[in-house]
Design a protein around this motif. Structure first.
Motif, PDB file in Angstrom:
ATOM      1  N   LYS A  33       2.493  -4.067  51.011  1.00  0.00           N
ATOM      2  CA  LYS A  33       3.811  -4.529  50.627  1.00  0.00           C
ATOM      3  C   LYS A  33       3.798  -6.038  50.539  1.00  0.00           C
ATOM      4  O   LYS A  33       3.021  -6.701  51.201  1.00  0.00           O
ATOM      5  CB  LYS A  33       4.855  -4.081  51.654  1.00  0.00           C
ATOM      6  CG  LYS A  33       4.814  -2.582  51.899  1.00  0.00           C
ATOM      7  CD  LYS A  33       5.561  -2.212  53.135  1.00  0.00           C
ATOM      8  CE  LYS A  33       5.295  -0.759  53.462  1.00  0.00           C
ATOM      9  NZ  LYS A  33       3.962  -0.562  53.976  1.00  0.00           N
ATOM     10  N   GLY A  72       7.858   1.714  49.180  1.00  0.00           N
ATOM     11  CA  GLY A  72       7.499   0.516  49.935  1.00  0.00           C
ATOM     12  C   GLY A  72       8.552  -0.571  49.934  1.00  0.00           C
ATOM     13  O   GLY A  72       8.294  -1.668  50.431  1.00  0.00           O
ATOM     14  N   ALA A 163       9.210   1.603  55.606  1.00  0.00           N
ATOM     15  CA  ALA A 163       7.888   1.181  55.134  1.00  0.00           C
ATOM     16  C   ALA A 163       6.945   0.927  56.303  1.00  0.00           C
ATOM     17  O   ALA A 163       6.157  -0.026  56.296  1.00  0.00           O
ATOM     18  CB  ALA A 163       8.021  -0.072  54.265  1.00  0.00           C
TER      19      ALA A 163
END
Length: 266
Positions: A33, A72, A163
């Motif tokens: 991410k 994400g 996430a």
């Protein structure tokens, strides 16, 4: 330039400007991410970017961990607790913007595993390229999340993750099973110590006693590259079935180190 979108693939786009942020999407397999420096101001979204609110309700009965992974997205994630929601009900609102002809998002699914609930997208692709200055969108291509707001019952005792990151108060200590899962991903002793430190800290925060078995300690010791005795000194006091420590020591230590290991656990 046209960017092809392949199934189960998420592309990153970074448009470098002063006071610019890039909307990011995480790879559903790797969990990678990127972070944004600013958020989009919902009240400042122009009509051309098709702002949309998607509300999704779900059941939380019996779950201790609620995990979100919407491609994400990790920039603007909010949790609130409502005294008016029924005890076992929860909901979230996803705010999106879109421009161009790309796949839409907002088709969700819930997957239960024991006391864990995962909320994710049913679809496997995500195309989002966005830039903004001072929270105002300047360029957009694709369909992008810009905010997720979760509302939970007031007295719900469950942790919320987004996430892969804990977003709520920690309520439960890391279990031995989860400890071993993370521990066995490590390659170096320093990484192993960090995983063990988080495990112990989770028990300190939640006020729970650490309890290990000789078998779990053996698996921890087995992966240590250097100075297994120091790991034993640090952890043996948490072992409940101490009658099995001798067998574990014979298995995981050399003959020379086993002598000292027995002194340590006495």
């Amino acid at each position: 330039m046209d960017y092809p979108v392949k199934p189960n693939t998420c592309y990153y786009f970074l448009l470098v400007l002063v006071l610019l942020f890039a909307a990011s999407c995480g790879d559903k397999k790797t969990g990678n991410k990127s972070k944004a420096s600013d958020y989009v101001k919902i009240e400042a979204i122009a009509a051309e970017f098709n702002p949309r609110e998607i509300e999704y309700s779900f059941d939380v009965k019996g779950f201790e961990k609620i995990k979100f992974d919407l491609f994400g997205f990790d920039k603007d994630f909010m949790i609130s607790y409502s005294p008016t929601l029924p005890a076992n009900s929860a909901k979230f609102t996803a705010y999106t913007v879109s421009k161009g002809e790309h796949q839409s998002i907002g088709n969700y699914k819930t997957t239960a595993s024991g006391t864990e609930l995962l909320i994710s997208e049913k679809n496997g692709t995500y195309y989002c390229s966005i830039s903004a200055v001072n929270g105002v969108i300047r360029e957009l291509d694709g369909t992008c999340y810009i905010k997720i707001h979760i509302t939970l019952p007031l007295n719900l005792k469950a942790e919320v993750y987004n996430a892969g990151v804990l977003k709520s108060k920690m309520l439960f200590p890391i279990s031995s099973a989860d400890l071993l899962t993370e521990y066995e991903k490590t390659s170096f002793d320093q990484e192993r110590r960090e995983v063990l430190s988080k495990f112990k800290e989770s028990h300190r925060i939640t006020g729970k006693q650490i309890k290990l078995t000789s078998a779990v300690l053996g698996r921890i010791i087995h992966r240590v590259s250097f100075d297994k005795l120091s790991f034993l000194r640090d952890l043996h006091s948490y072992v409940q079935d101490r009658e099995n420590l001798g067998e574990m020591i014979d298995k995981e230590f050399t003959h020379f180190d086993a002598i000292e290991a027995r002194r340590i656990v006495i």
